[in-house]
Design a protein around this motif. Structure first.
Motif, PDB file in Angstrom:
ATOM      1  N   ILE A 169       0.835  -1.202   0.000  1.00 42.85           N
ATOM      2  CA  ILE A 169       0.000   0.000   0.000  1.00 42.85           C
ATOM      3  C   ILE A 169       0.871   1.253   0.000  1.00 42.85           C
ATOM      4  N   ASP A 170       1.905   1.239   0.854  1.00 42.77           N
ATOM      5  CA  ASP A 170       2.785   2.405   0.911  1.00 42.77           C
ATOM      6  C   ASP A 170       3.448   2.651  -0.424  1.00 42.77           C
ATOM      7  N   LEU A 187       0.630   3.972  -2.939  1.00 44.41           N
ATOM      8  CA  LEU A 187      -0.023   5.231  -2.572  1.00 44.41           C
ATOM      9  C   LEU A 187       0.942   6.320  -2.109  1.00 44.41           C
ATOM     10  N   GLY A 188       2.196   5.965  -1.844  1.00 43.69           N
ATOM     11  CA  GLY A 188       3.124   6.969  -1.319  1.00 43.69           C
ATOM     12  C   GLY A 188       3.898   7.702  -2.389  1.00 43.69           C
ATOM     13  N   ASN A 211       2.609  11.137  -4.070  1.00 43.87           N
ATOM     14  CA  ASN A 211       2.560  12.334  -3.231  1.00 43.87           C
ATOM     15  C   ASN A 211       3.819  13.175  -3.419  1.00 43.87           C
ATOM     16  N   ARG A 215       0.093  12.396   7.935  1.00 41.24           N
ATOM     17  CA  ARG A 215      -0.135  10.962   8.108  1.00 41.24           C
ATOM     18  C   ARG A 215      -0.102  10.585   9.588  1.00 41.24           C
ATOM     19  N   SER A 228      -2.694  11.803   2.039  1.00 38.29           N
ATOM     20  CA  SER A 228      -2.446  11.255   3.367  1.00 38.29           C
ATOM     21  C   SER A 228      -3.667  10.486   3.842  1.00 38.29           C
ATOM     22  N   ASP A 259      -5.952   9.011   1.995  1.00 39.07           N
ATOM     23  CA  ASP A 259      -5.988   7.743   1.249  1.00 39.07           C
ATOM     24  C   ASP A 259      -5.084   6.704   1.917  1.00 39.07           C
ATOM     25  N   ASN A 260      -3.839   7.141   2.131  1.00 43.33           N
ATOM     26  CA  ASN A 260      -2.825   6.233   2.650  1.00 43.33           C
ATOM     27  C   ASN A 260      -3.178   5.736   4.053  1.00 43.33           C
ATOM     28  N   ILE A 312      -3.872   1.942   5.334  1.00 44.43           N
ATOM     29  CA  ILE A 312      -3.008   1.309   6.347  1.00 44.43           C
ATOM     30  C   ILE A 312      -3.850   0.834   7.521  1.00 44.43           C
ATOM     31  N   SER A 347       6.253   4.293   5.027  1.00 38.78           N
ATOM     32  CA  SER A 347       5.857   5.309   4.049  1.00 38.78           C
ATOM     33  C   SER A 347       6.830   6.483   4.021  1.00 38.78           C
TER      34      SER A 347
END
Lengths: 241, 141
Positions: free
Chosen positions: A18-19, A22-23, A26, A57, A121, A123-124, A128, A146
């Motif tokens: 995920i990180d 989605l990271g 950004n 975050r 943030s 979203d992430n 998480i 992240s």
């Protein structure tokens, strides 16, 4: 969750994935927004933009775990994740004349970065929190992973996704999987699911993943069908270098 | 005059292929019209949501110019005029479409030089171009 259990390690892998998906963008948004600023302001802008992305975050995670115990909020978060997953699969649109344009002024840039940081943030953090399944340790782990991705790894991560587009599809499917799991484990739905339909604990994530991948692919194909012309960004004869 | 599309990505392997191609130019009666093409990967995810099209295009152009730099220099040293083009999308697909739309006579491409194992898994741009092209393709090794 027990460190020795396979669920724990599956959650760890999910959080890392995920990180990654989605990271990365950004940091790219921050870098692109700051590009037209003068040199000194640009570095300041990137620094504070990244700082804000990480800070937000931390703050949001703090709230997220408490908020997710409120009835129905996990279902809402799950729906949000479905949407994020489908969005992840969309290609770069042909024209995106939107109000948030990258202006050359410092103020305009700050506005863009703040809005982008806040949204990404969120979203992430939601993703998480969903993958961590109420384990504080895993949430903190997700946050720690992240940070280097946003600060140093964004270019590498984006390149990786360019070369292996399958990563994006897996990432989007994973978001759908987590979304399905969240819908089945909401404070309101959990008891009903446990009593009447325990199979939903695996069927809901499965359907979520399937939904995101199929919907995302279908939408992307529809958007792509419309874009016909090849756009040349540098139609030019060579000048001596 | 023959019109050739020379696809480059700025990698070492690609630049080497340009150098080799320049040596092969004696094959042709007259120097063909050479069009250099670089394809940039599109921005994904949330990026287009927050950054306007103009800035993204500007970024693509800058990156593309950087990828084209070495090839332009090589051609310049050999005193060959060329046209430069940058576009955005899936590399193999855009190379094929560009060649078709500008009615090129041949596509020239270098292998990516990833090695056997990686090449197998990745399915390089070059092999995709060769597989789907309706135009002649010259793979410069």
């Amino acid at each position: 969750m027990d460190i020795a259990s396979p669920e724990f390690w599956i959650a760890v892998l999910q959080i890392i994935a995920i990180d990654i998906v989605l990271g990365g963008d950004n940091a790219v948004v921050i870098a692109l927004a700051c590009r037209r600023l003068p040199e000194r302001q640009r570095n300041l802008g990137i620094f504070w933009g990244v700082f804000g992305a990480i800070g937000l975050r931390v703050v949001l995670i703090f709230f997220a775990l408490t908020l997710l115990t409120i009835p129905f909020l996990k279902i809402i978060a799950g729906l949000l994740l479905l949407w994020i997953g489908i969005k992840l699969l969309q290609p770069e649109p042909e024209n995106n004349e939107h109000p948030i344009n990258a202006s050359t002024t410092l103020f305009g840039t700050i506005k863009t970065i703040v809005i982008a940081d806040a949204m990404m943030s969120l979203d992430n953090v939601v993703a998480i929190a969903g993958a961590a399944r109420d384990s504080i340790g895993l949430v903190v782990f997700g946050l720690l992973v992240s940070v280097p991705i946003i600060v140093w790894g964004s270019k590498l991560v984006m390149k990786l996704m360019d070369r292996f587009p399958i990563i994006v599809v897996i990432g989007a499917g994973l978001l759908g999987w987590i979304a399905g799991g969240m819908c089945a484990t909401d404070v309101q739905s959990r008891e009903w699911v446990n009593a009447n339909a325990p199979f939903l604990h695996w069927l809901a994530p499965f359907c979520g993943a399937l939904l995101v991948v199929i919907m995302g692919r279908w939408q992307a194909a529809r958007a792509q069908a419309k874009t016909a012309p090849v756009i040349d960004l540098a139609d030019d004869t060579n000048k001596p270098l | 005059m023959l019109k050739f599309l020379l696809a480059v990505d700025g990698s070492h392997a690609s630049n080497k292929a340009v150098g080799r191609f320049i040596q092969l130019l004696d094959w042709y009666k007259e120097t063909p019209e050479i069009h250099l093409l670089n394809v940039q990967f599109p921005q994904r995810g949330n990026v287009p949501l927050f950054i306007d099209k103009k800035s993204i295009d500007h970024y693509h152009r800058e990156e593309g110019m950087r990828d084209l730099h070495a090839a332009r220099k090589l051609l310049g040293q050999a005193n060959i005029t060329c046209h430069i083009h940058i576009t955005v999308g899936d590399p193999a697909e855009m190379i094929l479409r560009y060649a078709q739309e500008t009615s090129c006579d041949q596509i020239i491409i270098g292998p990516r030089g990833l090695g056997l194992v990686k090449g197998l898994f990745l399915g390089s741009v070059a092999s995709k171009v060769m597989q789907f092209s309706t135009l002649p393709v010259l793979l410069v090794k």
